[in-house]
Design a protein around this motif. Structure first.
Motif, mmCIF file in Angstrom:
data_model
loop_
_atom_site.group_PDB
_atom_site.id
_atom_site.type_symbol
_atom_site.label_atom_id
_atom_site.label_comp_id
_atom_site.label_asym_id
_atom_site.label_seq_id
_atom_site.Cartn_x
_atom_site.Cartn_y
_atom_site.Cartn_z
ATOM 1 N N LEU A 151 0.515 -1.168 -0.326
ATOM 2 C CA LEU A 151 0.141 0.137 -0.147
ATOM 3 C C LEU A 151 0.507 1.377 -0.090
ATOM 4 C CD1 LEU A 151 -2.461 1.608 0.195
ATOM 5 C CD2 LEU A 151 -2.659 1.320 3.042
ATOM 6 N N SER A 167 -4.438 5.638 -4.346
ATOM 7 C CA SER A 167 -4.741 4.906 -3.620
ATOM 8 C C SER A 167 -4.295 3.855 -4.523
ATOM 9 C CB SER A 167 -5.635 4.356 -2.162
ATOM 10 O OG SER A 167 -4.834 2.808 -2.302
ATOM 11 N N PRO A 169 -3.144 -0.073 -3.510
ATOM 12 C CA PRO A 169 -2.508 -1.155 -2.849
ATOM 13 C C PRO A 169 -2.080 -2.305 -3.498
ATOM 14 C CG PRO A 169 -4.882 -1.345 -2.859
ATOM 15 C CD PRO A 169 -4.446 0.061 -3.973
ATOM 16 N N VAL A 170 -1.974 -2.316 -4.298
ATOM 17 C CA VAL A 170 -0.646 -3.470 -5.245
ATOM 18 C C VAL A 170 -0.156 -2.837 -6.399
ATOM 19 C CG1 VAL A 170 -3.019 -4.808 -4.659
ATOM 20 C CG2 VAL A 170 -2.722 -3.513 -6.586
ATOM 21 N N VAL A 191 0.990 6.577 4.486
ATOM 22 C CA VAL A 191 1.606 5.706 4.599
ATOM 23 C C VAL A 191 2.665 5.481 5.338
ATOM 24 C CG1 VAL A 191 1.021 2.725 3.906
ATOM 25 C CG2 VAL A 191 0.112 4.322 3.204
ATOM 26 N N VAL B 160 -6.373 -6.876 2.233
ATOM 27 C CA VAL B 160 -5.942 -6.367 1.239
ATOM 28 C C VAL B 160 -5.624 -5.299 0.283
ATOM 29 C CG1 VAL B 160 -6.212 -6.606 -1.689
ATOM 30 C CG2 VAL B 160 -6.802 -8.658 -0.520
ATOM 31 N N MET B 161 -6.536 -4.138 1.115
ATOM 32 C CA MET B 161 -5.863 -2.822 0.696
ATOM 33 C C MET B 161 -5.132 -2.100 1.522
ATOM 34 S SD MET B 161 -9.211 -1.303 -1.468
ATOM 35 C CE MET B 161 -10.391 -1.437 -0.238
ATOM 36 N N GLU B 162 -5.365 -3.247 2.565
ATOM 37 C CA GLU B 162 -4.305 -2.271 3.583
ATOM 38 C C GLU B 162 -4.611 -1.530 5.027
ATOM 39 O OE1 GLU B 162 0.180 -2.571 2.741
ATOM 40 O OE2 GLU B 162 -0.448 -3.937 1.336
ATOM 41 N N CYS B 163 -5.868 -1.484 4.537
ATOM 42 C CA CYS B 163 -6.601 -0.515 5.529
ATOM 43 C C CYS B 163 -5.877 0.001 7.051
ATOM 44 C CB CYS B 163 -7.990 -0.491 5.527
ATOM 45 S SG CYS B 163 -8.844 -0.700 3.905
ATOM 46 N N LYS B 165 -3.071 -0.875 7.845
ATOM 47 C CA LYS B 165 -2.019 0.187 8.364
ATOM 48 C C LYS B 165 -2.241 1.572 8.778
ATOM 49 C CE LYS B 165 1.241 -1.430 5.109
ATOM 50 N NZ LYS B 165 2.713 -1.703 3.718
ATOM 51 N N CYS B 166 -3.103 2.127 8.076
ATOM 52 C CA CYS B 166 -3.479 3.725 9.375
ATOM 53 C C CYS B 166 -4.923 3.040 10.124
ATOM 54 C CB CYS B 166 -4.180 4.398 8.489
ATOM 55 S SG CYS B 166 -3.207 4.369 7.193
#
Lengths: 256, 534
Positions: A151, A167, A169-170, A191, B160-163, B165-166
């Motif tokens: 991300l 965003s 993320p990948v 991030v 997957v979207m790494e939400c 992390k925040c």
């Protein structure tokens, strides 16, 4: 394209040299390009074109950059052979300053240049922006790539243009552009708070970024009519404007 | 009605703060240059500045800072990331406010004409409005239906979207990136606590959450996920699944404000010995909202802990209370040291006395009057005063156990003699949440504490500090007085009375029926005999 430091074209107008490090603030007035007078499309005359080059010398003790803790992102940490450092001030081994954005500040108001059809690439690789500083023309596409596969968000905070916060993320790509000239547009990944980049948006193609060697070359026609240029250091060093003439005194290799 | 009550209560607190801070900044109405300007100058300029640059006289007391209208950066929009908001977007925020900020809703305070005029006037602060086409709202489509499978899909996409992390694994705003987040003004900004959807800026419904995922919140670190959908990384349906999953992290209904915390009587089992004992799952929960302490200097305008989930039970011998609250760190946490320094730099200097030096723990205080009041009068809720002291249970994250104390005003807490200490504590910290259990005998030999009584509403108040948010001393989150009610054993008469009533009723019924039958029999005889008599 922006890793290159050699600009092949020379302007047929009185110009000013503006040398700015990456996050140097202060817009250049922005607004729509072209001005009120009838614009001349692509006015570069190859017969009178030439180059100007200069070294961006750094005097004094280089400030120590901070190490970046990438423990939380092993994918990125593994991409660095040595401990990654912040890039606020990058002084090369030979004492020159990297990531300095060099561009023609004034004198082109009545001219119009075609927007390049080729996009410029801004990559996120090893949790760093590559390049850290780049220049584009207004309206020119910027391809923003995520090579890390984790991300990132790309949060652009211009003042003359509308920003965006995308965003990724990948591993993927996205495209954005800026409508009007603005130096510099800061980019940030929220991030990874250390990830910053700066984009110089111009309404002409005469710009360069000093690289890992030592020289930034700038198109500038020698002229008897002196014009002003400005040297701006990034905020980490304090903001300083320095006027330099863009004239015959600008011989190649002159230290600004 | 309960939901409405909470929302109004929370907005009310924000409004009180905003209006309190506005006092010095209103500066009077400057002329009659239009309804929008006069309304703005009177009600908005104290925070947002006369020139709309977010630099009103009250701004420095606020975090997040008031919006800078000159940038035309609006978090809550129905338009794409980076685009201007529609008029309806601006109007909505004027109406309902921004719950996680000091921006109150003005729907009940300003006329419709005034709010409409404000929309037009706010746009005059930025040259971006009026350039190009009118902003167009996105067609967000209709929400998909929720199911267990959808929530599972949403949870997977959240990963997957790494939400996390925040927002953290469980959505409490405790992700690893949360310590460095900044807004467009380079001020520290918190990752939203997704377990409190009733406080979401822009609304907490599934549809609202989906809009935020699509549009992002401009001026904050929250990005738009539109490109992710456009690139085919996830489908729009999967994005709806994320919205459903995020919605599921919060309670189905926003919590009501319970005036009374019911301490249930446990008769057939032992009281819990730990904060995570499953027995707590069977006990009712009360929500206690907290606000910053802005009465006594140094004040605190940026409390991290904004609400407590409180449970209580007793067995006739001991009272146990469990308190849970969101907190992104177990203070002192070195990862949050920079955040703490920035908060202190921003919020503390103008309030005089410097904050506590060195690492600061999280703290929680449960407060009672020293004696149960016989009337309505209670000690001053800010830890009492000289005439009416309070009795407290004081817990901090860097020391085991808890301490009983007496206080006669903020900053005057004095521990009871060690021989009289009877309260015990069990605390756990996990996934951005503290869970604290406190226990004490209902009555003690001490003359300095409070003997609890059953069947009586006993005043109780709460204080909380997040050390990593720069909070200590009077820089705290506080509640007003609530009540804890220890259930009484059910008297035998409660069981006997219905039986007696049943027996009496039944007896009377039989009596009535018997008499009726008797009369009926007598009536038949009479009827039989009547013709002869006639």
């Amino acid at each position: 394209m922006f890793d290159g430091i050699d600009l092949k074209k020379v302007l047929a107008a009185t110009v000013a040299v503006f040398i700015a490090t990456g996050c140097g603030g202060g817009g250049d007035g922005g607004g729509d390009s072209g001005g009120g007078a009838a614009a001349v499309e692509n006015p570069v005359d190859a017969a009178t074109a030439g180059n100007i080059s200069g070294s961006i010398a750094f005097e004094g003790d280089a400030p120590a950059m901070q190490t970046i803790d990438m423990e939380e992102e092993p994918v990125c940490a593994d991409k660095h052979a040595s401990t990654p450092m912040t890039e606020d001030v990058v002084v090369n081994d030979n004492g020159t300053l990297a990531n300095v954005f060099v561009y023609v500040k004034e004198g082109l108001e009545s001219l119009q240049f075609p927007t390049p059809s080729q996009p410029v690439m801004l990559d996120q690789n090893g949790c760093m922006y590559r390049p850290h500083v780049l220049g584009v023309m207004a309206g020119q596409d910027i391809t923003i790539k995520n090579s890390d596969g984790l991300l990132h968000n790309i949060n652009a905070s211009p003042t003359e243009n509308r920003g965006f916060n995308m965003s990724q993320p990948v591993a993927m790509e996205g495209t954005r552009s800026f409508r009007v000239a603005e130096v510099m547009v800061p980019l940030r990944c929220d991030v990874h708070g250390w990830m910053t980049a700066y984009i110089g948006v111009l309404d002409h193609p005469f710009h360069a970024v000093s690289g890992g060697d030592d020289v930034a070359r700038l198109a500038c026609q020698r002229t008897d009519q002196p014009a002003d240029g400005t040297l701006v250091f990034r905020p980490a060093l304090g903001l300083h404007d320095r006027v330099e003439p863009c004239s015959g005194e600008h011989s190649p290799g002159k230290t600004l | 009605m309960r939901i409405l009550g909470v929302v109004k209560g929370q907005l009310g607190a924000a409004a009180v703060l905003a209006l309190f801070l506005l006092g010095a900044g209103a500066g009077g109405v400057s002329g009659q240059e239009g309804l929008g300007k006069t309304t703005y100058d009177k009600w908005c300029s104290g925070c947002h500045g006369v020139d709309g640059d977010g630099r009103g006289v009250a701004a420095e007391y606020m975090l997040p800072r008031p919006r800078d209208f000159t940038l035309a950066l609006y978090q809550i929009r129905t338009t794409a990331s980076g685009e201007l908001p529609t008029d309806a977007d601006i109007r909505r925020i004027i109406d309902v406010g921004m719950p996680t900020t000091t921006m109150p809703g003005w729907e009940d305070l300003l006329s419709e004409a005034e709010r409409d005029a404000l929309v037009d006037y706010l746009k005059t602060f930025s040259r971006f409005f009026g350039q190009g086409d009118e902003p167009q709202a996105i067609d967000f489509g209709r929400a998909t239906k929720v199911s267990d499978a959808v929530l599972t899909e949403g949870r997977e996409q959240y990963q997957v979207m790494e939400c996390f992390k925040c927002h953290g694994e469980f959505g409490r705003g405790d992700g690893t990136s949360a310590t460095t987040l900044e807004d467009a003004g380079s001020f520290p900004i918190r990752a939203a606590d997704l377990t409190e959807n009733w406080k979401f800026n822009g609304g907490g419904s599934v549809e609202d959450i989906f809009r935020r995922l699509r549009t992002g919140l401009d001026g904050t670190p929250m990005p738009s996920y539109q490109d992710v959908v456009d690139a085919g990384v996830i489908t729009e349906e999967q994005l709806w699944s994320v919205a459903h999953y995020v919605r599921s992290l919060a309670p189905e209904d926003a919590p009501g404000i319970d005036e009374v915390i019911r301490a249930e009587l446990i008769q057939d089992a032992a009281l819990p010995t730990t904060a995570d004992d499953p027995a707590w799952d069977e006990v009712s929960v009360s929500y206690i909202p907290l606000v910053g302490q802005i009465i006594v200097s140094p004040r605190w305008f940026d409390p991290r802990v904004d609400g407590l989930w409180v449970q209580a039970m007793h067995d006739g011998q001991e009272l146990a209370m469990r308190i849970r609250w969101s907190d992104p760190s177990q203070s002192p946490d070195p990862d949050w040291a920079e955040w703490k320094a920035r908060i202190i730099d921003l919020m503390a200097p103008k309030e005089g006395d410097p904050p506590e030096a060195g690492p600061t723990p999280d703290r929680l205080v449960v407060q009672f009057p020293k004696e149960v009041p016989t009337g309505l009068e209670r000690p001053y809720f800010l830890m009492g005063d000289q005439r009416n002291p309070v009795y407290q249970w004081r817990w901090r994250s860097d020391q085991p156990g808890a301490v009983e104390a007496e206080a006669r005003g903020l900053g005057t807490a004095t521990p009871l003699p060690s021989a009289e200490q009877a309260v015990t504590a069990s605390a756990t910290f996990a996934d951005g949440q503290w869970t604290l259990m406190l226990r004490r005998p209902i009555t003690t030999e001490s003359v300095s504490d409070l003997d609890f009584t059953t069947g009586e509403a006993i005043p109780v108040a709460f204080f909380a500090w997040d050390g990593d948010n720069g909070e200590s001393g009077t820089r705290a989150a506080i509640s007003s007085w609530y009540f804890v009610f220890l259930e009484e054993p059910t008297p035998a008469t409660v069981f006997i009375a219905p039986l007696a009533a049943f027996a009496i009723t039944g007896g009377l019924g039989l009596l009535v029926v018997g008499r009726a039958r008797k009369r009926e029999q007598e009536g038949i005889v009479t009827e039989d005999e009547t013709p002869d008599e006639a």
